[in-house]
Design an enzyme around this catalytic site. Structure first.
Site, PDB file in Angstrom:
ATOM      1  CG  ASN A  63       5.997   7.766  -4.398  1.00  0.00           C
ATOM      2  OD1 ASN A  63       6.984   7.046  -4.525  1.00  0.00           O
ATOM      3  ND2 ASN A  63       5.149   7.620  -3.402  1.00  0.00           N
ATOM      4  CD  GLU A 128       9.316   2.166  -4.713  1.00  0.00           C
ATOM      5  OE1 GLU A 128       9.940   1.953  -3.656  1.00  0.00           O
ATOM      6  OE2 GLU A 128       8.308   2.903  -4.780  1.00  0.00           O
ATOM      7  CD1 TRP A 219       0.132   4.728   4.613  1.00  0.00           C
ATOM      8  CD2 TRP A 219      -1.559   5.997   3.906  1.00  0.00           C
ATOM      9  NE1 TRP A 219       0.543   5.336   3.440  1.00  0.00           N
ATOM     10  CE2 TRP A 219      -0.487   6.119   2.985  1.00  0.00           C
ATOM     11  CE3 TRP A 219      -2.734   6.709   3.666  1.00  0.00           C
ATOM     12  CZ2 TRP A 219      -0.564   6.918   1.853  1.00  0.00           C
ATOM     13  CZ3 TRP A 219      -2.814   7.492   2.537  1.00  0.00           C
ATOM     14  CH2 TRP A 219      -1.730   7.588   1.648  1.00  0.00           C
ATOM     15  NE  ARG A 250       0.369   2.355   2.264  1.00  0.00           N
ATOM     16  CZ  ARG A 250       0.139   2.586   0.976  1.00  0.00           C
ATOM     17  NH1 ARG A 250      -0.301   1.599   0.202  1.00  0.00           N
ATOM     18  NH2 ARG A 250       0.341   3.779   0.457  1.00  0.00           N
ATOM     19  CG  ASP A 338       9.553   0.742   1.399  1.00  0.00           C
ATOM     20  OD1 ASP A 338       9.674   1.884   0.929  1.00  0.00           O
ATOM     21  OD2 ASP A 338       8.486   0.118   1.406  1.00  0.00           O
ATOM     22  CG  HIS A 375      -1.232   9.438  -1.621  1.00  0.00           C
ATOM     23  ND1 HIS A 375      -1.630   8.256  -2.196  1.00  0.00           N
ATOM     24  CD2 HIS A 375      -0.060   9.170  -1.014  1.00  0.00           C
ATOM     25  CE1 HIS A 375      -0.734   7.310  -1.959  1.00  0.00           C
ATOM     26  NE2 HIS A 375       0.239   7.831  -1.234  1.00  0.00           N
ATOM     27  CB  SER A 422       7.187  14.395  -1.236  1.00  0.00           C
ATOM     28  OG  SER A 422       8.017  13.617  -2.091  1.00  0.00           O
TER      29      SER A 422
END
Length: 614
Positions: A63, A128, A219, A250, A338, A375, A422
């Site tokens: 990401n 993405e 999550w 989510r 995914d 995040h 990550s």
């Protein structure tokens, strides 16, 4: 013979100690070896490094990738994006530093064997979204862990680090850590010239939506227990933005990720009446939260706020219309992979509820809050930035060093630098390690000295839950009810209830105020007192006991920060009913805290926000 005296003691001396074997810790191990060729580098992980951390199950995308070799993005672009998404409050120096180095990290991953998907038309990595690239990530963590294992001098798996150690002779200087083996119960004393904390953020601080038979389903990784914060707070490290918790949208019940569906597949979320709602409340939001509504993309917290307004108005369920986008086999493969890469439970939930995403939409929900620095939010330690970028008051000698000398951090540990994910966490581990090696070389004559009396006291304290159980196990009233102790799980339930009801969990509609926060703090302090009577039947429960301690320290910081910031800065994550507006005039600042381990008092403060990117 006491439980404590029957446990063997292992003493490990090293140059650099890395706590946590997730992405940040692996990055630190790899880079520390590059710059510290002859140094002894020790990595300690409470699970097993091959499948530990938030990436343990795998991922379907990386990401954080700029794509600078193809002129797709520049570091300045990333800083602007994160600044807008966080409603103006980020450490731009830290973000810029990650962004300018993260591409090299991703290229390393590919060299090590991570399958990255290419766009057949452009020859670039397949996107993405603007910052995300698609991967076949089932073995993402083992690939990265292999590099870290080769780099580290020693890797200690299944060691739960409970406390950091300060030097007995040098004030405010870290000297190591202590912990115990979850397998044989041995006590470990690590002495180090520098320490890098790459432990995880915090789940199960707030009561999760999944309870009862679904208890434990969250999550973010359930084994992320706030050690990134609990360890640092107790030795007096300054913390920042601990109020900046994250609430994610989510798929309902399975916590399945929605990024690929929104970004790559272009699925649309609508209310129960089939209406799109995301931009419906912009002018109302502008009156409360200012021109941040014009940020592009629309800030995550404001998207949450719009969804929450629909729910409060009774126009839910909110649906993601998956059935409108799975019109080719390629798209269907992307959608299913995914989940198969990182949230298989979502596929199981769909099957159990007779939901075929090709034929009908799927419900969305807002999660309980999480505390993390890697995040989309900024909780963590206040740390020095890079010398060539950071303003003077953001730099004190070594990149990513906290306010405790010799103590560095990366990933969830470091505050102010959201959207690392990550690859960014691995990159920050590399940056911290390079600085830590320089720190060790600059202090070549330093030998860490720990206080043996303190170590012995901690050894006794670490094993106390086992002693408490042994002396009180025959006093059970019924089931697990005891008049003299509580189990770790019982403590977690109490913590989650306090935070949910008083500190703006989903059960209180993410709403809090000064009265609720003060009452919550009072109850939390009572819980801390009761934790002195924690009991553990075995080593597994002993680990859970110390994870609970770290969670409670984290929760206290969250309440104190939320109480201190008198505005609603991140609607959709939490609301202050007594201060419902965003107040840039008075609160365009970082809220920081420091716990003094000697006086046991907390000191709250603010730090200026410097915008270094136009």
């Amino acid at each position: 013979m006491s439980v404590r005296s029957s446990r063997s003691v292992h003493r490990v001396d090293c140059d650099i100690l890395i706590i946590g074997g997730g992405m940040a810790g692996c990055g630190a191990a790899y880079e520390a070896r590059y710059w510290g060729r002859r140094m002894k580098i020790v990595l300690v992980e409470k699970a097993n490094i091959e499948r530990s951390g938030a990436v343990a199950m795998g991922l379907s995308a990386i990401n954080c990738y700029m794509g600078m070799r193809w002129n797709e993005n520049r570091p300045e672009d990333f800083v602007r994006y994160a600044r807008g998404d966080l409603m103006g409050l980020v450490r731009e120096d830290l973000l810029f530093d990650i962004a300018r180095h993260v591409d090299s990290t991703v290229h390393l991953f590919e060299e090590w064997g991570l399958p990255i998907i290419y766009d057949k038309q452009t020859g670039h990595y397949k996107r993405e979204g603007r910052w995300q690239i698609l991967i076949h990530g089932e073995s993402y963590k083992p690939i990265v862990a292999e590099a870290a294992q080769k780099a580290a001098s020693e890797v200690y798996n299944r060691i739960m680090v409970t406390h950091l150690l300060l030097d007995r002779n040098v004030p405010n200087r870290v000297a190591g850590a202590v912990g115990f083996s979850v397998r044989d119960g041995s006590f470990y004393v690590f002495r180090a010239k520098a320490v890098i904390v790459g432990a995880g953020g915090a789940t199960h601080i707030f009561r999760p939506r999944s309870v009862g038979e679904g208890a434990g389903r969250t999550w973010y990784a359930p084994w992320s227990t706030g050690s990134a914060y609990g360890l640092l707070i107790q030795v007096g490290a300054e913390m920042t933005q601990m109020e900046n918790r994250l609430v994610v949208t989510r798929f309902k019940d399975g916590y399945g990720p929605v990024g690929a569906w929104f970004l790559a597949l272009k699925a649309v979320a609508k209310n129960a009446y089939g209406e799109e709602y995301e931009r419906k409340y912009v002018e109302e939001q502008r009156k409360l939260y200012g021109d941040y509504v014009d940020s592009k993309p629309f800030p995550t917290c404001l998207r949450n706020d719009a969804m929450f307004r629909e729910i409060k108005a009774g126009r839910h369920p909110i649906y993601l219309h998956t059935e409108q986008v799975l019109d080719t086999s390629e798209k269907e493969e992307l959608g299913w992979e995914d989940f198969l890469d990182m949230t298989m439970s979502q596929s199981i939930v769909w099957a159990s509820q007779n939901i075929d995403p090709k034929k009908r939409p799927s419900e969305l929900t807002m999660s309980e809050p999480y505390i993390m620095g890697s995040h989309a939010t900024c909780s963590g330690a206040w740390a020095s930035g890079p010398e060539d970028v950071s303003p003077r008051d953001y730099y004190w000698g070594y990149n990513r060093m906290t306010t405790v000398e010799g103590l560095f951090g990366a990933g969830d540990t470091i505050g102010g630098s959201a959207h690392k994910f990550s690859s960014g966490s691995f990159t920050e581990g590399r940056l911290a390690a390079k600085a830590a090696v320089k720190y060790v070389l600059d202090h070549a004559d330093y030998t860490p000295e720990v206080d043996p009396t303190e170590v012995e006291a901690l050894r006794e304290r670490v094993y106390q839950p086992l002693e408490t159980y042994e002396t009180g196990r025959n006093m059970i009233v019924k089931g697990t009810v005891s008049p003299i102790y509580l189990y770790p799980n019982q403590g977690v339930v109490r913590l989650e209830k306090i935070m949910d009801e008083y500190a703006a969990g989903y059960g209180s509609m993410y709403m809090t105020n000064e009265f609720l926060l003060n009452r919550g703090l009072e109850l939390l302090i009572m819980l801390k007192e009761d934790l002195e009577r924690l009991a553990a039947e075995n080593l597994h429960q002993l680990q859970r006991a110390w994870e609970l301690h770290h969670r409670v320290w984290t929760a206290e910081a969250v309440i104190r920060h939320t109480l201190y910031r008198k505005e609603t800065r991140w609607p959709g994550y939490y609301y202050r009913s007594d201060y419902p507006k965003l107040d840039d005039q008075n609160w365009h600042v970082f809220v920081n805290s420091r716990y003094d381990p000697k006086t046991r008092e907390w000191v709250m403060s603010t730090r200026p926000v410097h915008h270094i990117v136009g």
